[in-house]
Design an enzyme around this catalytic site. Structure first.
Site, PDB file in Angstrom:
ATOM      1  N   GLY A  40     -49.216  23.774   5.263  1.00 20.80           N
ATOM      2  CA  GLY A  40     -47.718  23.689   4.697  1.00 20.80           C
ATOM      3  C   GLY A  40     -47.491  24.779   3.963  1.00 20.80           C
ATOM      4  N   ARG A  72     -44.097  19.879   8.608  1.00 10.87           N
ATOM      5  CA  ARG A  72     -44.135  20.602   7.587  1.00 10.87           C
ATOM      6  C   ARG A  72     -44.355  22.031   7.850  1.00 10.87           C
ATOM      7  NH1 ARG A  72     -48.158  17.668   7.583  1.00 10.87           N
ATOM      8  NH2 ARG A  72     -50.135  18.377   6.982  1.00 10.87           N
ATOM      9  N   LYS A  85     -55.003  27.380  15.331  1.00 14.93           N
ATOM     10  CA  LYS A  85     -54.034  27.764  14.343  1.00 14.93           C
ATOM     11  C   LYS A  85     -53.791  29.257  14.075  1.00 14.93           C
ATOM     12  CE  LYS A  85     -53.082  23.839  11.171  1.00 14.93           C
ATOM     13  NZ  LYS A  85     -52.845  23.405   9.792  1.00 14.93           N
ATOM     14  N   ASP A 129     -56.480  23.208   1.775  1.00 16.69           N
ATOM     15  CA  ASP A 129     -56.084  21.839   1.364  1.00 16.69           C
ATOM     16  C   ASP A 129     -57.470  21.080   0.893  1.00 16.69           C
ATOM     17  OD1 ASP A 129     -57.852  21.883   3.778  1.00 16.69           O
ATOM     18  OD2 ASP A 129     -56.558  20.794   4.822  1.00 16.69           O
ATOM     19  N   CYS A 186     -53.255  15.625   0.890  1.00 17.49           N
ATOM     20  CA  CYS A 186     -52.051  15.303   1.527  1.00 17.49           C
ATOM     21  C   CYS A 186     -52.335  14.062   2.772  1.00 17.49           C
ATOM     22  CB  CYS A 186     -51.417  16.231   1.961  1.00 17.49           C
ATOM     23  SG  CYS A 186     -50.749  17.379   0.726  1.00 17.49           S
ATOM     24  N   CYS A 334     -67.633   1.552  -8.922  1.00 17.89           N
ATOM     25  CA  CYS A 334     -67.834   2.278 -10.232  1.00 17.89           C
ATOM     26  C   CYS A 334     -66.665   1.836 -11.149  1.00 17.89           C
ATOM     27  CB  CYS A 334     -67.563   3.833  -9.981  1.00 17.89           C
ATOM     28  SG  CYS A 334     -65.756   4.492  -9.473  1.00 17.89           S
TER      29      CYS A 334
END
Lengths: 383, 88
Positions: A40, A72, A85, A129, A186, A334
């Site tokens: 993005g 995006r 990519k 990311d 994301c 936890c």
């Protein structure tokens, strides 16, 4: 690096800019910029940098285009799905501006290769990311003295800052450490498609300024953007003397890979149990098949824990996984559900099947199941 | 003392999605205590068991970074809760 007549026509609006002009455009042509992550952020950053005439543009990524990227990631279209990519990005960028030399780095950046990759670039943009890559890129850039423009996004919010080693703070000064899994990415939390367009474009703007020496870079400043409120906020960031990589006595002298690396797929695969559903399961016959693994620190565990649970602090989990009986399903627990989620991802990555975690942790348990559960020591010193 | 707290995106699940909330307190500790009462669990996402600000969080009172929870907060101030983001 002189401009051809075609380039003079292509970049005419730049040549008319008083601050940029021919000299600035020639600097752009001579520049080498690396974009880490063709996602993005990397999409608009790379497209603007290609359009504006950066001479050599590197793209580092190891993923393939997925349909869910297209909401995006404007480097790609429907025909790109399934392609690497970097290959799809190079084709798109070369169509956008054939004057630019696009270099595809189809690899996962790791400690073993990052210095060789960034070595030939003048400026690095981080649009990765995951936190592990962010620290790897930061450390490598600080050690190599490379300017870095770092940005990140989450849902409706984005951050960007510029790091110039020796002139201001680095990413570790900003955030000394991020426990893996502490912040959803994301893929897990969702993101507004337009959001990285804003932040990636800001990254490209900073790269142009760094390369040409024009303007005031975003050094020592964190710019935050909230799309919901349409608000930009600038906050100061100081160098930290104790920073592990750029401080007075750095302990990080070489880039290193974080371990364990929990990627988004592993974190996304984590099965979540609400406090109420865990209570139901424990009360049913299925409860016997569950193994409650409390991953808090021993001190917290001693204050109070669920009946039958064992204590394996998350920091020790990777080397103690063999202690978990294979015939029961591990449910990690936890305080708030952050450490247990990381623990679950570690277990799943190591091949432990069916692991789950208590969402919201013992705080949720106290709220939904047992208000008398001793979460904090009697003195109230806990958080 | 009433201030405005701007909540980091990853913590908005605690505030029912609200990006900003009002809070009471003359120090950061009191403001976070007020938040905790209304949004249980949110404080622990920012502050660890030893009462330290977590290394992936930053807290600002207006534009001054708070190094500790005794930072003063005045009426009308804005507390910014900043969390490291990972998305790209």
């Amino acid at each position: 690096m002189a401009l051809s007549s075609t380039e003079r026509a292509r970049y005419a609006r730049h040549l008319s800019l008083r601050e940029l002009g021919v000299a600035g455009q020639e600097r752009l042509k001579a520049a080498r910029v690396l974009v880490v992550g063709a996602g993005g952020l990397g999409s608009p950053a790379a497209m603007y940098l290609a359009a504006c005439g950066i001479g050599t543009l590197g793209i580092a990524d190891f993923d393939r285009v997925e349909l869910s990227n297209l909401q995006r990631q404007l480097l790609f279209d429907s025909t790109s799905v399934g392609e690497p990519k970097t290959a799809a990005a190079r084709a798109r960028l070369e169509r956008l501006n054939p004057e630019v030399s696009v270099v595809a780095h189809d690899l996962e950046l790791r400690a073993a290769n990052i210095r060789a990759v960034i070595d030939s670039y003048d400026v690095v943009l981080d649009g990765s990311d995951r936190h592990g890559t962010r620290y790897l890129v930061n450390d490598a850039c600080v050690i190599a003295g490379k300017p870095l423009v770092a940005a990140a996004i989450h849902c409706w919010e984005g951050h960007v800052t510029t790091i110039v080693p020796g002139r201001g703070p680095c990413y570790r000064c900003l955030f000394a450490d991020v426990p893996e899994g502490a912040v959803a990415n994301c893929a897990e939390a969702g993101v507004l498609g337009v959001l990285p367009g804003v932040l990636g474009t800001l990254q490209a703007t900073e790269a142009v300024k760094l390369v040409t020496g024009i303007g005031e870079p975003l050094i020592g400043r964190l710019l935050t953007y909230d799309a919901l409120e349409m608000r930009f906020t600038e906050l100061p960031v100081a160098r930290r003397a104790e920073c592990a990589v750029c401080g007075e006595r750095p302990s990080i002298l070489e880039p290193f890979d974080r371990a364990p690396l929990c990627d988004s797929a592993e974190l996304s695969a984590v099965r979540r149990l609400s406090a109420a559903s865990l209570a139901d399961e424990l009360a049913s016959e299925a409860g016997d098949a569950l193994l409650l693994v409390d991953v808090r620190d021993p001190l917290e565990f001693r204050t109070g824990h669920l009946s039958g649970s064992i204590n394996v602090p998350v920091a020790e989990l990777a080397r103690r996984l063999a202690e978990l009986p294979g015939d029961r399903t591990a449910v990690f627990i936890c305080r708030s559900g952050v450490r247990s989620r990381s623990a679950c991802a570690i277990a799943l990555a190591a091949g432990v099947p069916g692991a789950a975690h208590l969402e919201g942790g013992l705080i949720a348990w106290t709220r939904e199941v047992d208000p008398d559960f001793p979460l904090d020591p009697p003195s109230g010193t806990g958080a | 003392m009433s201030c405005t707290v701007r909540v980091a995106s990853p913590l908005r699940s605690y505030t029912e999605g609200a990006a900003k909330v009002a809070a009471e307190g003359a120090t950061l500790a009191e403001v976070l205590g007020d938040l905790e009462r209304r949004f249980p669990g949110i404080r622990f996402r920012m502050i660890d068991e030893q009462g330290r600000i977590r290394p992936h969080m930053r807290l600002y009172v207006n534009t001054s970074e708070a190094q500790a929870l005794d930072a003063a907060v005045h009426r009308g101030d804005t507390v910014h809760v900043i969390c490291a983001l990972s998305g790209g």
